[in-house]
Design a protein around this motif. Structure first.
Motif, PDB file in Angstrom:
ATOM      1  N   GLY A  61       0.844  -1.264  -0.219  1.00  0.00           N
ATOM      2  CA  GLY A  61      -0.012   0.087   0.039  1.00  0.00           C
ATOM      3  C   GLY A  61       0.677   1.282  -0.039  1.00  0.00           C
ATOM      4  O   GLY A  61       1.590   1.378  -0.918  1.00  0.00           O
ATOM      5  N   ARG A  62       0.485   2.074   0.800  1.00  0.00           N
ATOM      6  CA  ARG A  62       1.310   3.504   1.128  1.00  0.00           C
ATOM      7  C   ARG A  62       2.730   3.278   1.450  1.00  0.00           C
ATOM      8  O   ARG A  62       2.921   2.839   2.531  1.00  0.00           O
ATOM      9  CB  ARG A  62       0.365   4.562   1.950  1.00  0.00           C
ATOM     10  CG  ARG A  62      -0.847   4.955   1.174  1.00  0.00           C
ATOM     11  CD  ARG A  62      -1.530   5.751   2.101  1.00  0.00           C
ATOM     12  NE  ARG A  62      -1.160   6.851   2.578  1.00  0.00           N
ATOM     13  CZ  ARG A  62      -1.317   7.517   3.638  1.00  0.00           C
ATOM     14  NH1 ARG A  62      -2.409   7.376   4.352  1.00  0.00           N
ATOM     15  NH2 ARG A  62      -0.776   8.722   4.200  1.00  0.00           N
ATOM     16  N   LEU A  63       3.536   3.795   0.504  1.00  0.00           N
ATOM     17  CA  LEU A  63       5.052   3.603   0.981  1.00  0.00           C
ATOM     18  C   LEU A  63       5.384   4.747   1.944  1.00  0.00           C
ATOM     19  O   LEU A  63       6.465   4.458   2.428  1.00  0.00           O
ATOM     20  CB  LEU A  63       5.859   3.808  -0.290  1.00  0.00           C
ATOM     21  CG  LEU A  63       5.687   2.575  -1.266  1.00  0.00           C
ATOM     22  CD1 LEU A  63       6.221   2.802  -2.565  1.00  0.00           C
ATOM     23  CD2 LEU A  63       6.159   1.287  -0.513  1.00  0.00           C
ATOM     24  N   ASP A  64       4.940   5.680   2.194  1.00  0.00           N
ATOM     25  CA  ASP A  64       5.210   6.468   3.350  1.00  0.00           C
ATOM     26  C   ASP A  64       4.889   5.957   4.565  1.00  0.00           C
ATOM     27  O   ASP A  64       5.873   6.059   5.595  1.00  0.00           O
ATOM     28  CB  ASP A  64       4.435   8.188   3.226  1.00  0.00           C
ATOM     29  CG  ASP A  64       2.824   7.968   3.007  1.00  0.00           C
ATOM     30  OD1 ASP A  64       2.350   6.825   2.917  1.00  0.00           O
ATOM     31  OD2 ASP A  64       2.318   8.998   3.676  1.00  0.00           O
ATOM     32  N   HIS A  65       3.769   5.234   4.691  1.00  0.00           N
ATOM     33  CA  HIS A  65       3.669   4.464   5.775  1.00  0.00           C
ATOM     34  C   HIS A  65       4.731   3.545   6.104  1.00  0.00           C
ATOM     35  O   HIS A  65       5.563   3.319   6.970  1.00  0.00           O
ATOM     36  CB  HIS A  65       2.375   3.484   5.895  1.00  0.00           C
ATOM     37  CG  HIS A  65       1.274   4.485   6.078  1.00  0.00           C
ATOM     38  ND1 HIS A  65       0.057   4.286   6.097  1.00  0.00           N
ATOM     39  CD2 HIS A  65       1.157   5.928   6.539  1.00  0.00           C
ATOM     40  CE1 HIS A  65      -0.871   5.127   6.385  1.00  0.00           C
ATOM     41  NE2 HIS A  65      -0.307   6.119   6.751  1.00  0.00           N
ATOM     42  N   PHE A  66       4.990   2.684   4.921  1.00  0.00           N
ATOM     43  CA  PHE A  66       5.993   1.557   5.087  1.00  0.00           C
ATOM     44  C   PHE A  66       7.526   2.210   5.767  1.00  0.00           C
ATOM     45  O   PHE A  66       8.133   1.674   6.641  1.00  0.00           O
ATOM     46  CB  PHE A  66       6.420   0.806   4.011  1.00  0.00           C
ATOM     47  CG  PHE A  66       7.678  -0.101   3.962  1.00  0.00           C
ATOM     48  CD1 PHE A  66       7.658  -0.833   4.737  1.00  0.00           C
ATOM     49  CD2 PHE A  66       8.590   0.085   3.021  1.00  0.00           C
ATOM     50  CE1 PHE A  66       8.893  -1.675   5.055  1.00  0.00           C
ATOM     51  CE2 PHE A  66       9.951  -0.612   3.298  1.00  0.00           C
ATOM     52  CZ  PHE A  66       9.840  -1.440   3.912  1.00  0.00           C
ATOM     53  N   LEU A  67       7.803   3.353   4.933  1.00  0.00           N
ATOM     54  CA  LEU A  67       8.947   3.897   5.508  1.00  0.00           C
ATOM     55  C   LEU A  67       8.974   4.506   6.926  1.00  0.00           C
ATOM     56  O   LEU A  67      10.026   4.358   7.669  1.00  0.00           O
ATOM     57  CB  LEU A  67       9.404   5.107   4.362  1.00  0.00           C
ATOM     58  CG  LEU A  67       9.950   4.515   2.962  1.00  0.00           C
ATOM     59  CD1 LEU A  67      10.273   5.958   2.264  1.00  0.00           C
ATOM     60  CD2 LEU A  67      11.097   3.629   3.101  1.00  0.00           C
ATOM     61  N   THR A  68       7.869   5.003   7.260  1.00  0.00           N
ATOM     62  CA  THR A  68       7.785   5.378   8.809  1.00  0.00           C
ATOM     63  C   THR A  68       8.020   4.034   9.487  1.00  0.00           C
ATOM     64  O   THR A  68       8.797   4.343  10.678  1.00  0.00           O
ATOM     65  CB  THR A  68       6.425   6.011   8.902  1.00  0.00           C
ATOM     66  OG1 THR A  68       6.239   7.057   7.996  1.00  0.00           O
ATOM     67  CG2 THR A  68       6.131   6.443  10.275  1.00  0.00           C
ATOM     68  N   LEU A 126       9.730   1.682   8.876  1.00  0.00           N
ATOM     69  CA  LEU A 126      11.141   1.293   8.637  1.00  0.00           C
ATOM     70  C   LEU A 126      12.145   1.854   9.417  1.00  0.00           C
ATOM     71  O   LEU A 126      13.071   1.612  10.057  1.00  0.00           O
ATOM     72  CB  LEU A 126      11.480   0.826   7.279  1.00  0.00           C
ATOM     73  CG  LEU A 126      12.996   0.402   6.977  1.00  0.00           C
ATOM     74  CD1 LEU A 126      13.057  -0.896   7.337  1.00  0.00           C
ATOM     75  CD2 LEU A 126      13.305   0.714   5.272  1.00  0.00           C
ATOM     76  N   PHE A 127      11.907   3.304   9.424  1.00  0.00           N
ATOM     77  CA  PHE A 127      12.685   4.145   9.823  1.00  0.00           C
ATOM     78  C   PHE A 127      12.540   4.549  11.424  1.00  0.00           C
ATOM     79  O   PHE A 127      13.327   5.196  12.108  1.00  0.00           O
ATOM     80  CB  PHE A 127      12.651   5.484   9.124  1.00  0.00           C
ATOM     81  CG  PHE A 127      13.127   5.601   7.648  1.00  0.00           C
ATOM     82  CD1 PHE A 127      14.160   4.387   7.393  1.00  0.00           C
ATOM     83  CD2 PHE A 127      12.823   6.284   6.886  1.00  0.00           C
ATOM     84  CE1 PHE A 127      14.678   4.529   6.062  1.00  0.00           C
ATOM     85  CE2 PHE A 127      13.290   6.382   5.355  1.00  0.00           C
ATOM     86  CZ  PHE A 127      14.163   5.434   5.083  1.00  0.00           C
TER      87      PHE A 127
END
Lengths: 230, 230
Positions: free
Chosen positions: A110-117, A119-120
């Motif tokens: 889905g939303r990659l801003d969520h995934f990166l949040t 992850l980071f």
């Protein structure tokens, strides 16, 4: 005590047979957490979460009522806050419930801003201490995290590849006993060293480094030879 | 000249109506690149790529033969190399064909070590110069990249949210004219500031920073209110 948290990421990316896996995990005493809409999705799987965390803005009124009636520990977060619902779930799981490990499902796709949040977040000083106790798992990926030191990483069954993604400055990274080895690698910027593989008949590889946070991404193809015309 | 590259990521994540979009793009003179299996997938869409790049280890013998017969410019990469096939595609597109911009399709979904490789590659000194000319696009996400300076970011039609992911050390990050503004933010580690939104009736927001590479991720929900039981 182990814990599993279900987040709101698209269920098409979840590990297969998620219900069976969650039922078996609970039978073994695993603590089940629902993050925002994940709480309702657990209910729909007939698995009332032990803890629900969120501002629940992704739930309709009657859905939130259902969670309210069934879940014994609900922690409401405030929208427009500094911590995400998932970060709050980490905090409650490790600090209040003293879990030993936490697997995140629904943190990808889905939303990659969520995934990166997701992850980071482990780079933040307050969560860094949990890094080695956290896994992000989906249908094709099993991500674990390593702090500096010497590590022996075990192969997750049925996973073919592994990548080492340095999430911040890394110093003196060494990888050995793998298809592609590496010695004394340093980089101030993140880099994803992908498509490495375990050696034939070897179920571990070695990795060491002196500075940085590294995500080990064990992965597999679902359909490497995909076609448009089936 | 604009360019679009199709990579081997799962087609379930591609933008919808990809064939129509590619056909229309080509009619306007867009240069079409196939990366590894992406070359065959383009053939299957009846769109012979202008350039094919890869070691083609994801193609069967007869599939590679088909590419060999149809594509006029094929660049073979060497497995176990330092540059990925996608990085080579960047190099050929910008340096040999002098394209002005390059959209990557199939760079997301599936294996997350691959996605992170595609995301972090623009941090490499040799690719940093192309950062603002590259977009990573899938069904839910439109990722563009910014180098230091003052920028006005335009909303991509039908996208609701935006996130700003700092991919390395960022200094003096300011976001204004958005739902959540930010002033003078610095961080040595990457962070994904997710779920920001354009203001009502505003189709731009402002962003400035003095150091770092930032990915702007415009995104949308496909099924925010997903259920297990349909």
């Amino acid at each position: 005590m182990k814990a599993i948290a279900l987040l709101g990421g698209p269920n098409i990316s979840w590990p297969i047979d998620i219900k069976d896996k969650l039922v078996k995990a609970r039978e073994k005493g695993t603590f089940i957490i629902g993050v925002d809409r994940g709480s309702l999705l657990l209910e729909e799987l007939n698995l009332t979460p032990d803890l629900a965390v969120g501002d629940f803005d992704s739930l309709k009124k009657e859905e939130l009522l259902r969670i309210n009636q069934s879940v014994s520990d609900i922690r409401y977060s405030v929208p427009e806050k500094d911590l995400t619902d998932t970060e709050l779930a980490l905090h409650y799981a490790f600090d209040d419930y003293c879990v030993d490990s936490l697997s995140l499902i629904g943190a990808t796709g889905g939303r990659l801003d969520h995934f990166l949040t997701n992850l980071f977040m482990l780079l933040k000083p307050e969560f860094r201490q949990y890094a080695e106790k956290i896994q992000i798992i989906d249908q094709q990926n099993y991500i674990s995290f390593l702090n500096p030191g010497k590590h022996v990483v075990k192969r997750i069954e049925n996973y073919t590849y592994f990548g080492a993604a340095t999430l911040n400055e890394v110093q003196e990274l060494n990888i050995s006993n793998a298809k592609y080895n590496l010695a004394g690698y340093s980089n101030t910027n993140p880099v994803s060293l992908s498509s490495n593989e375990f050696l034939h008949k070897q179920d571990t590889f070695n990795i060491s480094f002196k500075k940085g946070l590294i995500a080990i991404i064990q992965s597999r193809d679902l359909d490497r030879f995909q076609n448009i015309q089936k």
